[in-house]
Design an enzyme around this catalytic site. Structure first.
Site, short mmCIF file in Angstrom:
data_model
loop_
_atom_site.label_atom_id
_atom_site.label_comp_id
_atom_site.label_asym_id
_atom_site.label_seq_id
_atom_site.Cartn_x
_atom_site.Cartn_y
_atom_site.Cartn_z
N ALA A 142 0.88 -0.99 0.02
CA ALA A 142 0.14 -0.04 0.14
C ALA A 142 0.82 1.19 0.06
CB ALA A 142 -0.99 0.08 1.23
N TYR A 143 1.85 1.21 0.80
CA TYR A 143 2.81 2.31 0.95
C TYR A 143 3.55 2.59 -0.45
CZ TYR A 143 6.64 5.46 2.88
OH TYR A 143 7.39 6.62 3.19
N ALA A 144 3.94 1.57 -0.99
CA ALA A 144 4.87 1.55 -2.11
C ALA A 144 3.81 2.35 -3.47
CB ALA A 144 5.17 0.37 -2.51
#
Ligand code: NAP
Length: 254
Positions: free
Chosen positions: A156-158
């Site tokens: 999700a962060y990436a």
């Protein structure tokens, strides 16, 4: 110390870490600074610190996932200081972490809303104010994660942070003819509360440091200095760039 004299800047995520240090540095360089994040007491503390040093700052607490907040920050900049020249869209979260099959749709959406949709909302209101001003500098905080390195557990962060690079590139193309530049800074591991979540034991801290060619992580000031470069006219021909300030973590194989 006057590279931003007469300029007005919005900095989000200014209650802590990279955003706090950047806002402080912008003010030191002569900018009027509008600072945002959710924690009001931390923001007011920074306003007091900047004012005590002879700088100019005003705070507005809110959530960057909220469209009304994005507009309110721009309204504050134009209302109080007469316009907007620089926007550092920096607020972010590690968000939902873990194997993809364990990430909930809610966690995924919350991560993308905080990191990516917030950048869209910011730009949506910042760009018209910059057009009015005859130009400006938009800066986004992305990361090497999802750009040059795939870390397990960080889908999700990436996705949110690499999406931000696409957003930035299109903004650069869309508004370059108005004198608006758009760039992203891609920090390596940085000693902030967020950095401490990842490097949370002496072993993981040593591991994270070792990933970098420089064999250490950054101070928030080292990132802020590159942000200042992107904000100021010293980078007047830079636009559409994803700028690594990462101690070599994206290229290192040692
Ligand atoms: P930090 O000290 O934890 O700061 C994060 C900031 O974002 C805080 O000011 C926080 O303020 C704000 N924020 C988070 N969610 C928000 C929301 N929904 N609405 C408004 N503000 C919100 O971490 P940092 O390391 O300085 O992070 C700054 C940026 O750098 C982030 O985008 C992060 O992804 C990126 N980055 C960090 C590293 C690293 O190693 N530290 C590496 C690469 C990229 P409140 O909690 O007060 O709302």
């Amino acid at each position: 110390m006057d590279s931003l004299n007469g300029k007005t800047a919005i900095v989000t995520g200014a209650s802590s870490g990279i955003g706090r240090e950047s806002a402080r540095l912008f003010a030191e360089e002569g900018a009027n600074v509008v600072i945002g994040a959710r924690r009001e007491a931390e923001l007011e503390g920074l306003v007091a610190e900047i004012s005590a040093g002879g700088g100019r700052a005003v705070a507005l607490a809110g959530d960057v996932r909220d469209e009304a907040y994005a507009k309110a920050l721009v309204d504050l900049a134009t209302g109080k200081y007469g316009g907007l020249d620089i926007a550092f869209n920096n607020a972010g979260t590690l968000g939902a972490m873990g194997p993809v099959n364990e990430i909930t749709l809610e966690g995924w959406r919350e991560t993308l809303d905080t990191n990516l949709t917030s950048a869209f909302l910011g730009a949506k209101y910042q760009v018209p104010a910059m057009i009015e001003r005859g130009g400006g500098s938009l800066i986004f905080t992305s990361t090497f994660v999802g750009h040059s390195v795939g870390f397990p557990g960080m889908t999700a962060y990436a996705a949110s942070k690499s999406g931000m690079i696409g957003l930035m590139q299109v903004l650069a193309a869309e508004f370059g003819s108005y004198g608006i530049r758009a760039n992203a800074v891609l920090p390596g591991g940085t000693d902030t509360p967020m950095g401490a979540v990842v490097a949370n034991t002496p072993e993981t801290k040593a591991y994270v440091e070792g990933l970098h060619a420089l064999k250490r992580t950054a101070s928030p000031l080292e990132i802020a200095q590159s942000v200042l470069h992107l904000a100021s006219d010293a980078s007047s021909f830079m636009t559409g760039a994803a700028v690594s300030v990462d101690g070599g973590v994206s290229i290192n194989r040692t």
